[in-house]
Motif scaffolding. Structure first.
Motif, PDB file in Angstrom:
ATOM      1  N   VAL A  12     -61.841  -7.353  -8.527  1.00 30.89           N
ATOM      2  CA  VAL A  12     -61.892  -6.537  -9.735  1.00 30.89           C
ATOM      3  C   VAL A  12     -61.098  -7.176 -10.880  1.00 30.89           C
ATOM      4  CG1 VAL A  12     -59.866  -5.069  -9.279  1.00 30.89           C
ATOM      5  CG2 VAL A  12     -61.798  -4.138 -10.556  1.00 30.89           C
ATOM      6  N   PHE A  13     -60.142  -8.042 -10.556  1.00 26.46           N
ATOM      7  CA  PHE A  13     -59.290  -8.635 -11.584  1.00 26.46           C
ATOM      8  C   PHE A  13     -60.015  -9.708 -12.365  1.00 26.46           C
ATOM      9  CE2 PHE A  13     -56.184  -6.954  -8.572  1.00 26.46           C
ATOM     10  CZ  PHE A  13     -55.401  -6.211  -9.435  1.00 26.46           C
ATOM     11  N   ARG A  14     -59.612  -9.840 -13.615  1.00 30.96           N
ATOM     12  CA  ARG A  14     -60.138 -10.875 -14.496  1.00 30.96           C
ATOM     13  C   ARG A  14     -58.968 -11.728 -14.948  1.00 30.96           C
ATOM     14  NH1 ARG A  14     -63.505  -8.543 -12.346  1.00 30.96           N
ATOM     15  NH2 ARG A  14     -65.371  -7.593 -13.159  1.00 30.96           N
ATOM     16  N   HIS A  89     -58.020   0.016 -11.180  1.00 30.76           N
ATOM     17  CA  HIS A  89     -57.732  -1.145 -12.023  1.00 30.76           C
ATOM     18  C   HIS A  89     -57.563  -0.714 -13.475  1.00 30.76           C
ATOM     19  CE1 HIS A  89     -59.054  -4.498 -14.637  1.00 30.76           C
ATOM     20  NE2 HIS A  89     -58.372  -5.261 -13.793  1.00 30.76           N
ATOM     21  N   ALA A  90     -58.502   0.041 -13.990  1.00 32.39           N
ATOM     22  CA  ALA A  90     -58.446   0.473 -15.387  1.00 32.39           C
ATOM     23  C   ALA A  90     -57.211   1.341 -15.641  1.00 32.39           C
ATOM     24  CB  ALA A  90     -59.723   1.219 -15.758  1.00 32.39           C
ATOM     25  N   ARG A  91     -56.945   2.286 -14.753  1.00 30.29           N
ATOM     26  CA  ARG A  91     -55.766   3.150 -14.919  1.00 30.29           C
ATOM     27  C   ARG A  91     -54.467   2.342 -14.863  1.00 30.29           C
ATOM     28  NH1 ARG A  91     -58.626   6.494 -11.444  1.00 30.29           N
ATOM     29  NH2 ARG A  91     -57.264   5.858  -9.719  1.00 30.29           N
ATOM     30  N   HIS A  92     -54.416   1.373 -13.955  1.00 34.13           N
ATOM     31  CA  HIS A  92     -53.214   0.558 -13.836  1.00 34.13           C
ATOM     32  C   HIS A  92     -52.939  -0.192 -15.138  1.00 34.13           C
ATOM     33  CE1 HIS A  92     -50.167  -2.133 -12.319  1.00 34.13           C
ATOM     34  NE2 HIS A  92     -50.869  -3.141 -12.796  1.00 34.13           N
ATOM     35  N   TYR A  93     -53.960  -0.767 -15.722  1.00 32.03           N
ATOM     36  CA  TYR A  93     -53.736  -1.541 -16.942  1.00 32.03           C
ATOM     37  C   TYR A  93     -53.482  -0.641 -18.147  1.00 32.03           C
ATOM     38  CZ  TYR A  93     -53.956  -5.823 -14.519  1.00 32.03           C
ATOM     39  OH  TYR A  93     -53.625  -6.850 -13.669  1.00 32.03           O
ATOM     40  N   ALA A 121     -57.518 -10.464 -20.220  1.00 33.32           N
ATOM     41  CA  ALA A 121     -58.851 -10.215 -19.652  1.00 33.32           C
ATOM     42  C   ALA A 121     -58.875  -8.918 -18.847  1.00 33.32           C
ATOM     43  CB  ALA A 121     -59.283 -11.384 -18.782  1.00 33.32           C
ATOM     44  N   ASN A 122     -57.776  -8.589 -18.181  1.00 37.77           N
ATOM     45  CA  ASN A 122     -57.723  -7.331 -17.433  1.00 37.77           C
ATOM     46  C   ASN A 122     -57.699  -6.124 -18.360  1.00 37.77           C
ATOM     47  OD1 ASN A 122     -57.721  -8.040 -14.589  1.00 37.77           O
ATOM     48  ND2 ASN A 122     -55.809  -9.107 -15.058  1.00 37.77           N
ATOM     49  N   PHE A 123     -57.001  -6.248 -19.496  1.00 36.20           N
ATOM     50  CA  PHE A 123     -57.029  -5.156 -20.476  1.00 36.20           C
ATOM     51  C   PHE A 123     -58.443  -4.980 -21.024  1.00 36.20           C
ATOM     52  CE2 PHE A 123     -52.395  -6.263 -21.060  1.00 36.20           C
ATOM     53  CZ  PHE A 123     -51.921  -5.104 -20.469  1.00 36.20           C
ATOM     54  N   GLY A 124     -59.119  -6.088 -21.261  1.00 40.91           N
ATOM     55  CA  GLY A 124     -60.503  -6.016 -21.729  1.00 40.91           C
ATOM     56  C   GLY A 124     -61.413  -5.351 -20.712  1.00 40.91           C
ATOM     57  N   ALA A 125     -61.227  -5.681 -19.442  1.00 40.25           N
ATOM     58  CA  ALA A 125     -62.042  -5.063 -18.382  1.00 40.25           C
ATOM     59  C   ALA A 125     -61.734  -3.572 -18.272  1.00 40.25           C
ATOM     60  CB  ALA A 125     -61.788  -5.761 -17.051  1.00 40.25           C
ATOM     61  N   ALA A 126     -60.463  -3.205 -18.432  1.00 34.51           N
ATOM     62  CA  ALA A 126     -60.092  -1.791 -18.378  1.00 34.51           C
ATOM     63  C   ALA A 126     -60.743  -1.026 -19.533  1.00 34.51           C
ATOM     64  CB  ALA A 126     -58.576  -1.637 -18.426  1.00 34.51           C
ATOM     65  N   LEU A 127     -60.681  -1.606 -20.718  1.00 39.29           N
ATOM     66  CA  LEU A 127     -61.303  -0.949 -21.870  1.00 39.29           C
ATOM     67  C   LEU A 127     -62.805  -0.810 -21.664  1.00 39.29           C
ATOM     68  CD1 LEU A 127     -60.992   0.239 -24.698  1.00 39.29           C
ATOM     69  CD2 LEU A 127     -61.384  -2.062 -25.599  1.00 39.29           C
ATOM     70  N   ARG A 129     -64.353  -0.542 -18.884  1.00 39.57           N
ATOM     71  CA  ARG A 129     -64.559   0.518 -17.883  1.00 39.57           C
ATOM     72  C   ARG A 129     -64.471   1.890 -18.540  1.00 39.57           C
ATOM     73  NH1 ARG A 129     -66.733   1.261 -12.873  1.00 39.57           N
ATOM     74  NH2 ARG A 129     -65.724   2.999 -11.852  1.00 39.57           N
ATOM     75  N   PHE A 130     -63.466   2.086 -19.381  1.00 40.94           N
ATOM     76  CA  PHE A 130     -63.305   3.379 -20.049  1.00 40.94           C
ATOM     77  C   PHE A 130     -64.492   3.665 -20.970  1.00 40.94           C
ATOM     78  CE2 PHE A 130     -58.499   2.650 -19.634  1.00 40.94           C
ATOM     79  CZ  PHE A 130     -58.435   3.346 -18.443  1.00 40.94           C
ATOM     80  N   VAL A 131     -64.948   2.654 -21.697  1.00 40.22           N
ATOM     81  CA  VAL A 131     -66.082   2.826 -22.608  1.00 40.22           C
ATOM     82  C   VAL A 131     -67.348   3.128 -21.805  1.00 40.22           C
ATOM     83  CG1 VAL A 131     -67.574   1.635 -24.271  1.00 40.22           C
ATOM     84  CG2 VAL A 131     -65.078   1.467 -24.478  1.00 40.22           C
ATOM     85  N   ASP A 132     -67.585   2.371 -20.739  1.00 38.18           N
ATOM     86  CA  ASP A 132     -68.782   2.586 -19.917  1.00 38.18           C
ATOM     87  C   ASP A 132     -68.812   3.986 -19.307  1.00 38.18           C
ATOM     88  OD1 ASP A 132     -69.596   0.030 -20.467  1.00 38.18           O
ATOM     89  OD2 ASP A 132     -69.052  -0.792 -18.500  1.00 38.18           O
ATOM     90  N   ARG A 133     -67.652   4.517 -18.989  1.00 42.78           N
ATOM     91  CA  ARG A 133     -67.573   5.844 -18.366  1.00 42.78           C
ATOM     92  C   ARG A 133     -67.359   6.950 -19.401  1.00 42.78           C
ATOM     93  NH1 ARG A 133     -66.829   5.748 -12.584  1.00 42.78           N
ATOM     94  NH2 ARG A 133     -65.970   7.822 -12.880  1.00 42.78           N
ATOM     95  N   ASP A 134     -67.392   6.577 -20.672  1.00 40.56           N
ATOM     96  CA  ASP A 134     -67.254   7.519 -21.781  1.00 40.56           C
ATOM     97  C   ASP A 134     -65.924   8.279 -21.726  1.00 40.56           C
ATOM     98  OD1 ASP A 134     -68.382   8.355 -24.180  1.00 40.56           O
ATOM     99  OD2 ASP A 134     -69.138  10.219 -23.284  1.00 40.56           O
TER     100      ASP A 134
END
Length: 169
Positions: A12-14, A89-93, A121-127, A129-134
């Motif tokens: 899951v990490f970037r 992952h998203a919550r952690h970041y 890159a992990n902050f980008g992946a977290a963001l 994830r949040f955007v994709d899940r609205d």
């Protein structure tokens, strides 16, 4: 079996991760010894040359080689708890950004900036994830927590793209 599970979850990490992130995201669900078991499994993956270890900003970081990272990501998709791992992952970041952001003004500013940059890159992946899940609140909180980092590091374009994606929600 535990190493295979952690190997997949770490997909899951970037761009790498540290031990704290590995424990938060890839931790085994059991009673005692969760931290030690995760650290042992990460160490074993390093010993088997599946993970590479480095030090950035005084913090040990780990990363897969690109081809191995792709394979780990494929294994992650096969896990029954893949969505939960991505959410952790998203919550952690988000929590990391909120915890570290106020420290940008302290004595450890250089180290904090280096750690935030290492996890770009992990902050980008977290963001993402949040955007994709609205999840507007979480996405907004992440942008707010990272705004000074973007400013101090001259990453105006990254910050603008992130904020625009949240505003579009």
């Amino acid at each position: 079996p535990e190493e295979r599970l952690l190997f997949a979850r770490l997909g899951v990490f970037r761009g790498g991760f540290d031990v704290e992130a590995a424990q938060a995201v890839g931790a085994f669900r059991s009673s005692a010894g969760m931290s030690a078991r995760t650290i042992d499994a990460v160490s074993s993956l390093v010993a088997k040359s599946l993970l590479r270890e480095s030090s950035e900003g005084g913090v040990a970081r780990f990363r897969y080689l690109e081809s191995i990272e792709e394979y780990a990501r494929e294994r992650l998709e096969d896990l029954p708890d893949a969505e939960e791992v991505c959410d952790r992952h998203a919550r952690h970041y988000l929590e990391r950004a909120e915890r570290m952001s106020p420290e940008l003004w302290g004595r450890a500013q250089r180290e904090i900036r280096a750690r935030l940059e290492a996890d770009r890159a992990n902050f980008g992946a977290a963001l993402e994830r949040f955007v994709d899940r609205d999840l507007v609140d979480e996405a907004s909180r992440l942008c707010l927590a990272l705004e000074w980092h973007w400013y101090m590091s001259g990453s105006f374009a990254s910050g603008e793209r992130a904020i625009r994606s949240v505003l579009a929600m």
